[in-house]
Design a protein around this motif. Structure first.
Motif, PDB file in Angstrom:
ATOM      1  N   ALA A 129     -25.842 -12.573  -0.665  1.00 17.53           N
ATOM      2  CA  ALA A 129     -26.564 -12.181   0.555  1.00 17.53           C
ATOM      3  C   ALA A 129     -25.649 -12.211   1.777  1.00 17.53           C
ATOM      4  O   ALA A 129     -25.823 -11.436   2.725  1.00 17.53           O
ATOM      5  CB  ALA A 129     -27.768 -13.104   0.765  1.00 17.53           C
ATOM      6  N   LEU A 132     -26.729 -20.921  -9.546  1.00 18.83           N
ATOM      7  CA  LEU A 132     -27.521 -19.767  -9.087  1.00 18.83           C
ATOM      8  C   LEU A 132     -27.545 -19.699  -7.558  1.00 18.83           C
ATOM      9  O   LEU A 132     -27.297 -18.631  -6.967  1.00 18.83           O
ATOM     10  CB  LEU A 132     -28.949 -19.873  -9.638  1.00 18.83           C
ATOM     11  CG  LEU A 132     -29.918 -18.786  -9.196  1.00 18.83           C
ATOM     12  CD1 LEU A 132     -29.513 -17.430  -9.747  1.00 18.83           C
ATOM     13  CD2 LEU A 132     -31.349 -19.126  -9.639  1.00 18.83           C
ATOM     14  N   ALA A 139     -32.547 -17.823   0.036  1.00 16.69           N
ATOM     15  CA  ALA A 139     -31.139 -17.421   0.234  1.00 16.69           C
ATOM     16  C   ALA A 139     -31.078 -16.293   1.256  1.00 16.69           C
ATOM     17  O   ALA A 139     -30.286 -16.334   2.203  1.00 16.69           O
ATOM     18  CB  ALA A 139     -30.521 -16.991  -1.097  1.00 16.69           C
ATOM     19  N   LYS A 140     -31.957 -15.317   1.094  1.00 15.64           N
ATOM     20  CA  LYS A 140     -31.977 -14.191   2.055  1.00 15.64           C
ATOM     21  C   LYS A 140     -32.369 -14.679   3.455  1.00 15.64           C
ATOM     22  O   LYS A 140     -31.781 -14.274   4.453  1.00 15.64           O
ATOM     23  CB  LYS A 140     -32.987 -13.128   1.589  1.00 15.64           C
ATOM     24  CG  LYS A 140     -32.551 -12.406   0.328  1.00 15.64           C
ATOM     25  CD  LYS A 140     -33.570 -11.300   0.012  1.00 15.64           C
ATOM     26  CE  LYS A 140     -33.503 -10.910  -1.449  1.00 15.64           C
ATOM     27  NZ  LYS A 140     -34.764 -10.437  -1.992  1.00 15.64           N
ATOM     28  N   SER A 179     -24.474 -18.490  -5.783  1.00 13.20           N
ATOM     29  CA  SER A 179     -24.287 -17.071  -6.101  1.00 13.20           C
ATOM     30  C   SER A 179     -25.207 -16.206  -5.245  1.00 13.20           C
ATOM     31  O   SER A 179     -24.786 -15.184  -4.689  1.00 13.20           O
ATOM     32  CB  SER A 179     -24.580 -16.817  -7.591  1.00 13.20           C
ATOM     33  OG  SER A 179     -23.821 -17.691  -8.394  1.00 13.20           O
ATOM     34  N   LEU A 180     -26.483 -16.614  -5.127  1.00 15.47           N
ATOM     35  CA  LEU A 180     -27.430 -15.834  -4.326  1.00 15.47           C
ATOM     36  C   LEU A 180     -27.026 -15.823  -2.855  1.00 15.47           C
ATOM     37  O   LEU A 180     -27.078 -14.787  -2.184  1.00 15.47           O
ATOM     38  CB  LEU A 180     -28.838 -16.437  -4.447  1.00 15.47           C
ATOM     39  CG  LEU A 180     -29.486 -16.423  -5.834  1.00 15.47           C
ATOM     40  CD1 LEU A 180     -30.774 -17.239  -5.810  1.00 15.47           C
ATOM     41  CD2 LEU A 180     -29.767 -14.991  -6.280  1.00 15.47           C
ATOM     42  N   VAL A 212     -34.430 -17.524  -4.431  1.00 15.27           N
ATOM     43  CA  VAL A 212     -33.970 -16.170  -4.107  1.00 15.27           C
ATOM     44  C   VAL A 212     -34.372 -15.796  -2.682  1.00 15.27           C
ATOM     45  O   VAL A 212     -33.557 -15.319  -1.883  1.00 15.27           O
ATOM     46  CB  VAL A 212     -34.604 -15.145  -5.087  1.00 15.27           C
ATOM     47  CG1 VAL A 212     -34.183 -13.729  -4.749  1.00 15.27           C
ATOM     48  CG2 VAL A 212     -34.239 -15.479  -6.526  1.00 15.27           C
TER      49      VAL A 212
END
Ligand SMILES: NC(=O)c1ccc[n+]([C@@H]2O[C@H](COP(=O)([O-])OP(=O)(O)OC[C@H]3O[C@@H](n4cnc5c(N)ncnc54)[C@H](OP(=O)(O)O)[C@@H]3O)[C@@H](O)[C@H]2O)c1
Length: 248
Positions: free
Chosen positions: A118, A110, A64-65, A113-114, A61
């Motif tokens: 973003a 996942l 990804a950002k 998608s993340l 998570v």
């Protein structure tokens, strides 16, 4: 692709991702490649001055950002996200564990998608595009690879759903479904020994109607095309680049 686009290629340290990154870069685009190991990323960066790198796990998570922020901080915008990093395994049902299923779906479903979520505000600002990298086995059943295949089937359906959802924003979403391609995937992400990999390669080659396995550039060419202006009226499509394997 028009020059001076900003592109992210996850898993750009080797194989199909590296070939796509080099192709984008040689056309004048700025490219950020990611991967978990610094060495392969540095090798891809050495291939062209337009390529920057970031050690980042596509299934995380936070990463990804960080990945989207790195591209935007470096070049001020983002035009294309290529979700190329993948995980897989030869995994018969009898050997399946929760951890192994989670590993595969984290990277293949996942993660994209993340990253897509973003990237969304930036892609919206540029009427940008997403290209997902699927597999022949995302739409063709394969014994012993059910969770890899199902994760790529999910990625293909995400491609169609996002295409509909994001079309009003001017964002196109497509996928390339690669057939068996020469890369480190069998001994790397699939975890096979060199002997097992050689055996599977021969089996695959024998089943491919055009009589050979692909090379990374076969697939990279279509990733770059789907991200570029010649595909401006295409969205929600999964293009098979597989020597005809999907038909056989
Ligand atoms: N080769 C084939 O036959 C074939 C066929 C159909 C589809 N595909 C798909 O094509 C894509 C690229 O595969 P490839 O064949 O080019 O394999 P590859 O040569 O093994 O390259 C995969 C790259 O992804 C990176 N990666 C793996 N997991 C990652 C993660 N969690 N976060 C960030 N980077 C990650 C790896 O680097 P690190 O290990 O350093 O992270 C590696 O550089 C995958 O989605 C694969 O499923 C391949």
């Amino acid at each position: 692709m028009q020059s001076e686009k900003v592109v992210i290629v996850t898993g750009g340290g080797s194989g199909i991702g590296r070939a796509a990154a080099l192709r984008f870069a040689r056309q004048g685009n700025k490219v950020l490649v990611t991967g978990r190991r610094p060495g392969p990323i540095e090798e891809t960066m050495a291939g062209h001055a337009n390529i920057a790198g970031l050690v980042a796990d596509a299934a995380s998570v936070e990463d990804a950002k960080r990945t989207i922020a790195k591209a935007v901080d470096t070049w001020g915008r983002l035009d294309a996200l290529v979700n190329n990093a993948g995980a897989g395994a030869i995994l018969p049902l009898a050997d399946t564990t929760a951890d192994r299923i989670t590993d595969i779906f984290s990277v293949n479903v996942l993660g994209p998608s993340l990253l897509a979520a973003a990237a969304l505000p930036h892609l919206k600002a540029r009427r940008g595009t997403i290209v997902n990298v699927s597999s022949t086995f995302g739409h063709k059943p394969a014994a012993g690879r059910s969770h890899y295949a199902a994760s790529k089937a999910a990625l293909e359906h995400l491609t169609r759903c996002w295409a509909l959802e994001l079309a009003p924003l001017g964002i196109r979403v497509n996928a390339v479904a690669a057939g068996p391609t020469e890369s480190g995937a069998l001994t790397g992400m699939m975890g096979l020994s060199p002997e097992q990999a050689a055996e599977i390669k021969e089996q695959e080659r024998a089943r491919i109607p055009l009589g050979r396995r692909g090379v990374p550039n076969d697939v990279a060419e279509w990733i770059v095309r789907l991200a570029g202006p010649t595909s401006e009226w295409m969205t929600g499509q999964v293009i098979a680049v597989d020597g005809g394997l999907g038909l056989a």
